[in-house]
Motif scaffolding. Structure first.
Motif, PDB file in Angstrom:
ATOM      1  N   THR A 214      49.442  25.062   9.240  1.00  0.00           N
ATOM      2  CA  THR A 214      48.394  24.238   9.846  1.00  0.00           C
ATOM      3  C   THR A 214      47.071  24.989   9.899  1.00  0.00           C
ATOM      4  N   GLY A 215      47.137  26.272  10.229  1.00  0.00           N
ATOM      5  CA  GLY A 215      45.921  27.078  10.270  1.00  0.00           C
ATOM      6  C   GLY A 215      45.255  27.190   8.913  1.00  0.00           C
ATOM      7  N   LEU A 216      46.060  27.420   7.872  1.00  0.00           N
ATOM      8  CA  LEU A 216      45.509  27.523   6.521  1.00  0.00           C
ATOM      9  C   LEU A 216      44.905  26.196   6.072  1.00  0.00           C
ATOM     10  N   ARG A 217      45.538  25.085   6.476  1.00  0.00           N
ATOM     11  CA  ARG A 217      44.998  23.762   6.118  1.00  0.00           C
ATOM     12  C   ARG A 217      43.633  23.558   6.772  1.00  0.00           C
ATOM     13  N   TYR A 218      43.515  23.985   8.021  1.00  0.00           N
ATOM     14  CA  TYR A 218      42.233  23.868   8.731  1.00  0.00           C
ATOM     15  C   TYR A 218      41.150  24.653   7.994  1.00  0.00           C
ATOM     16  N   MET A 219      41.485  25.881   7.597  1.00  0.00           N
ATOM     17  CA  MET A 219      40.498  26.723   6.913  1.00  0.00           C
ATOM     18  C   MET A 219      40.126  26.177   5.541  1.00  0.00           C
ATOM     19  N   HIS A 220      41.111  25.609   4.854  1.00  0.00           N
ATOM     20  CA  HIS A 220      40.853  25.068   3.520  1.00  0.00           C
ATOM     21  C   HIS A 220      39.862  23.917   3.573  1.00  0.00           C
ATOM     22  N   HIS A 221      39.918  23.130   4.627  1.00  0.00           N
ATOM     23  CA  HIS A 221      39.049  21.961   4.736  1.00  0.00           C
ATOM     24  C   HIS A 221      37.818  22.221   5.611  1.00  0.00           C
ATOM     25  N   SER A 222      37.500  23.497   5.879  1.00  0.00           N
ATOM     26  CA  SER A 222      36.290  23.864   6.623  1.00  0.00           C
ATOM     27  C   SER A 222      35.399  24.699   5.705  1.00  0.00           C
ATOM     28  N   LEU A 223      34.330  24.097   5.201  1.00  0.00           N
ATOM     29  CA  LEU A 223      33.480  24.776   4.226  1.00  0.00           C
ATOM     30  C   LEU A 223      32.846  26.038   4.798  1.00  0.00           C
ATOM     31  N   HIS A 224      32.421  25.983   6.072  1.00  0.00           N
ATOM     32  CA  HIS A 224      31.759  27.151   6.654  1.00  0.00           C
ATOM     33  C   HIS A 224      32.731  28.311   6.859  1.00  0.00           C
ATOM     34  N   VAL A 225      34.006  27.999   7.086  1.00  0.00           N
ATOM     35  CA  VAL A 225      35.010  29.060   7.221  1.00  0.00           C
ATOM     36  C   VAL A 225      35.282  29.704   5.860  1.00  0.00           C
ATOM     37  N   ARG A 226      35.380  28.887   4.839  1.00  0.00           N
ATOM     38  CA  ARG A 226      35.574  29.430   3.485  1.00  0.00           C
ATOM     39  C   ARG A 226      34.390  30.296   3.074  1.00  0.00           C
ATOM     40  N   ALA A 227      33.185  29.894   3.460  1.00  0.00           N
ATOM     41  CA  ALA A 227      31.997  30.688   3.151  1.00  0.00           C
ATOM     42  C   ALA A 227      32.080  32.061   3.822  1.00  0.00           C
ATOM     43  N   LEU A 228      32.559  32.083   5.066  1.00  0.00           N
ATOM     44  CA  LEU A 228      32.731  33.359   5.773  1.00  0.00           C
ATOM     45  C   LEU A 228      33.687  34.273   5.024  1.00  0.00           C
ATOM     46  N   PHE A 229      34.790  33.719   4.542  1.00  0.00           N
ATOM     47  CA  PHE A 229      35.794  34.530   3.856  1.00  0.00           C
ATOM     48  C   PHE A 229      35.250  35.100   2.541  1.00  0.00           C
ATOM     49  N   VAL A 230      34.454  34.305   1.833  1.00  0.00           N
ATOM     50  CA  VAL A 230      33.851  34.799   0.587  1.00  0.00           C
ATOM     51  C   VAL A 230      32.918  35.972   0.885  1.00  0.00           C
ATOM     52  N   LYS A 401      27.248  30.243   8.829  1.00  0.00           N
ATOM     53  CA  LYS A 401      26.816  29.271   9.831  1.00  0.00           C
ATOM     54  C   LYS A 401      27.633  29.440  11.106  1.00  0.00           C
ATOM     55  N   PRO A 402      27.013  29.980  12.163  1.00  0.00           N
ATOM     56  CA  PRO A 402      27.771  30.209  13.409  1.00  0.00           C
ATOM     57  C   PRO A 402      28.056  28.945  14.207  1.00  0.00           C
ATOM     58  N   HIS A 403      27.355  27.832  13.905  1.00  0.00           N
ATOM     59  CA  HIS A 403      27.578  26.547  14.599  1.00  0.00           C
ATOM     60  C   HIS A 403      27.411  26.675  16.112  1.00  0.00           C
ATOM     61  N   THR A 404      26.382  27.401  16.530  1.00  0.00           N
ATOM     62  CA  THR A 404      26.151  27.573  17.969  1.00  0.00           C
ATOM     63  C   THR A 404      25.765  26.267  18.650  1.00  0.00           C
ATOM     64  N   ASP A 405      25.241  25.304  17.873  1.00  0.00           N
ATOM     65  CA  ASP A 405      24.804  24.031  18.451  1.00  0.00           C
ATOM     66  C   ASP A 405      25.846  22.932  18.300  1.00  0.00           C
ATOM     67  N   VAL A 406      27.065  23.298  17.910  1.00  0.00           N
ATOM     68  CA  VAL A 406      28.140  22.319  17.714  1.00  0.00           C
ATOM     69  C   VAL A 406      29.128  22.429  18.873  1.00  0.00           C
ATOM     70  N   ASP A 407      29.441  21.297  19.492  1.00  0.00           N
ATOM     71  CA  ASP A 407      30.346  21.282  20.645  1.00  0.00           C
ATOM     72  C   ASP A 407      31.797  21.244  20.152  1.00  0.00           C
ATOM     73  N   MET A 408      32.516  22.355  20.309  1.00  0.00           N
ATOM     74  CA  MET A 408      33.887  22.466  19.831  1.00  0.00           C
ATOM     75  C   MET A 408      34.929  22.181  20.913  1.00  0.00           C
ATOM     76  N   THR A 409      34.505  21.717  22.075  1.00  0.00           N
ATOM     77  CA  THR A 409      35.472  21.421  23.131  1.00  0.00           C
ATOM     78  C   THR A 409      36.239  20.143  22.792  1.00  0.00           C
ATOM     79  N   PRO A 410      37.521  20.063  23.169  1.00  0.00           N
ATOM     80  CA  PRO A 410      38.321  18.859  22.865  1.00  0.00           C
ATOM     81  C   PRO A 410      37.730  17.623  23.523  1.00  0.00           C
ATOM     82  N   SER A 411      37.670  16.534  22.776  1.00  0.00           N
ATOM     83  CA  SER A 411      37.112  15.294  23.320  1.00  0.00           C
ATOM     84  C   SER A 411      38.168  14.464  24.045  1.00  0.00           C
ATOM     85  N   MET A 412      39.426  14.561  23.577  1.00  0.00           N
ATOM     86  CA  MET A 412      40.549  13.825  24.174  1.00  0.00           C
ATOM     87  C   MET A 412      40.261  12.325  24.272  1.00  0.00           C
TER      88      MET A 412
END
Length: 541
Positions: A214-230, A401-412
């Motif tokens: 599940t973690g790898l799937r999340y990273m695969h579909h997150s462009l900014h995370v893949r950019a960090l790894f590169v 991209k640190p995404h400091t302006d993106v709200d990552m809290t669960p919306s539920m």
């Protein structure tokens, strides 16, 4: 903000955090002393640049191999017990190495094996350590807590090598190894005294393999995370040259003077300590991208200078400069890894970030060790400095991209469906979710573009398949379908979706022109083979 207000915000005012910080600081000094003792011993046992570079590779390889499983475990098991086990393991390994060295049994091969084992302990504890740091303080102080721990590491790198050089000169490497073993005692005492209240979870914990997948799937579909790894790999594959060859470079300059050897190694930590306390706080308004790019260029320049100069003062200043810029780079990359993802997968992302970072160091250590073996250390450092600059080409496509302006809290905000069948009998069946939209055909292209962003969210949060269908008989009808591995996994999606995701969903839903909200259906897979097997048993009876 005044200095008084800044001080009041310090996580060190928290007694538990302060206790852990002090014990970790002592452990960091022990690890730095261990590095000096190992570096001195390996250069005494074998002057080969390749063998010396393997010492750094042994540590990096262990982190590369275990970082992801360790991150998954940290999200599943009791973190305190996992952390405690790693500290007992590291204490035992360091103590045994000390005894073997005192008895004169340590060879270069034995030293490499035990360095690898110490790296395994570090790899297992690293993601847990990062999470526990942030659990001890309020969320708004989490990043300050991480920064303070980074500063402690570099203070350890500044003080530890000097102390290590003194101890090696007075008693030999075995004493340094034993002091490193004792440095784990403080953390063990803290973990025995600290008992975190267990969180009550409605859903059962994930299995390790499932959590990794599940973690790898999340990273695969997150462009900014893949950019960090590169960017991680582009930096470390060449930046590892100086780190891996540093013991041999310092030994060539210091000769038989172990104290001078420790001072030269300590220049790296002194630069990092000053940078962490003085420079990093003053450039926090500079974008992450500019910070990393500028620091990488300075890193390359310092390595190029060290490839030509062998004067003690210049070597000290060059190593100091590398330590100064490296903490800027690593703190920036760690910030992106920590701050740009949802909390449920954060430990796993940080773990993979560390895995790729140290994997690059491991590969680079081997490559530059071979280059130095054949063409010499100056050639290896010069080539690596050129490679660092070339690696910056990746920044044109892969931005940090640190995404400091993106709200990552669960919306539920997802409501629970009304369940009319016995779900317990269908736990192994996959779940299909269908959402029906009515869209103005004139705005189909806009809607499909918006749904492409929704697709990333679904797949990132756990869906194993996603499709958007368009009715050929009714151009206004669209059907979104996505599949989860199980009912439990689908319920986890309810907990994973963030407030930022909610905004993306609402934008897509805004294209819906039906009188009622989009119709949502949940279907669960039937295990017909199991039912047939049950029927056959009943027939036999």
């Amino acid at each position: 903000m005044s200095s008084t207000n800044s001080a009041s915000e310090s996580p060190l005012k928290n007694a538990l955090y302060r206790f852990l910080w002090v014990t970790m600081f002592a452990s960091d000094i022990g690890v730095a002393m261990q590095s000096v003792g190992s570096g001195w011993l390996i250069t005494s046992l074998s002057p080969s640049p390749f063998i010396v570079a393997l010492l750094q590779m042994a540590t990096s390889l262990s982190i590369f191999l275990l970082a992801l499983p360790a991150g998954a475990l940290a999200d599943i098991v009791d973190r305190r017990k996992l952390f405690l086990g790693t500290q007992y393991f590291s204490l035992a390994v360091a103590a045994i190495l000390s005894i073997l060295t005192f008895g004169g049994f340590t060879t270069s091969s034995i030293l490499l094996v035990f360095t690898f084992l110490l790296g395994l302990g570090n790899a297992m504890s690293l993601p847990v350590n990062i999470v526990i740091q942030t659990e001890l303080v309020p969320k708004k102080k989490a990043l300050a807590a991480m920064t303070l721990f980074s500063v402690a590491i570099y203070i350890g790198l500044a003080v530890g090598p000097l102390l290590g050089g003194l101890v090696v000169a007075a008693a030999g490497p075995w004493a340094v190894f034993m002091l490193n073993a004792l440095s784990f005692v403080g953390i063990i005492v803290f973990l025995h005294r600290w008992h975190k209240s267990s969180e009550r979870k409605l859903l059962p914990p994930e299995q390790v393999i499932g959590a990794i997948r599940t973690g790898l799937r999340y990273m695969h579909h997150s462009l900014h995370v893949r950019a960090l790894f590169v960017r991680d790999f582009a930096l470390t594959i060449c930046g590892s040259a100086l780190v891996s060859l540093l013991p041999l470079l310092a030994r060539n300059v210091a000769g038989s003077n172990s104290i001078l050897f420790g001072i030269l190694i300590g220049a790296f930590g002194i630069g990092g300590m000053i940078s962490g306390l003085v420079i990093v706080p003053r450039i926090k308004k500079t974008s992450i991208e500019k910070r990393v790019t500028s620091a990488t260029i300075l890193y390359a320049v310092a390595m190029a200078v060290l490839s030509f100069q062998h004067d003690i003062i210049i070597v000290f200043v060059g190593i100091f400069a590398v330590g100064t810029v490296l903490i800027i780079i690593t703190s920036s990359l760690n910030f992106v890894a920590y701050n740009s993802v949802a909390s449920w997968v954060r430990t796993r992302v940080v773990s993979v970030h560390q895995m790729i970072y140290w994997g690059g160091v491991a590969i680079g250590s081997i490559v530059w060790g071979i280059v130095a073996e054949i063409w010499g250390i100056p050639t290896a450092l010069l080539a690596a400095s050129i490679g660092l600059v070339i690696g910056l080409v990746t920044s044109t496509r892969y931005k940090l991209k640190p995404h400091t302006d993106v709200d990552m809290t669960p919306s539920m905000h997802w409501s629970m469906p009304r369940v009319m069948i016995d779900i317990d009998d269908h736990e192994e069946g996959s779940v299909l979710v269908e959402i029906e939209f009515q869209i103005d055909p004139a705005r189909s292209d806009e809607f499909e573009s918006a749904m492409n962003n929704v697709r990333s969210i679904r797949l990132r949060d756990g869906a194993i398949n996603w499709v958007l269908f368009h009715d050929i008989e009714n151009p206004s009808r669209y059907l979104e379908m996505f599949t989860s591995e199980s009912w439990t996994e689908h319920l986890r999606q309810h907990e994973r979706i963030t407030k930022a995701d909610l905004a993306t969903e609402q934008h897509a839903i805004s294209f819906h022109i039906g009188k009622d909200p989009p119709r949502i259906s949940h279907l669960i897979g039937e295990n017909t083979s199991k039912q047939n097997h049950k029927t056959k048993k009943e027939d036999k009876v």
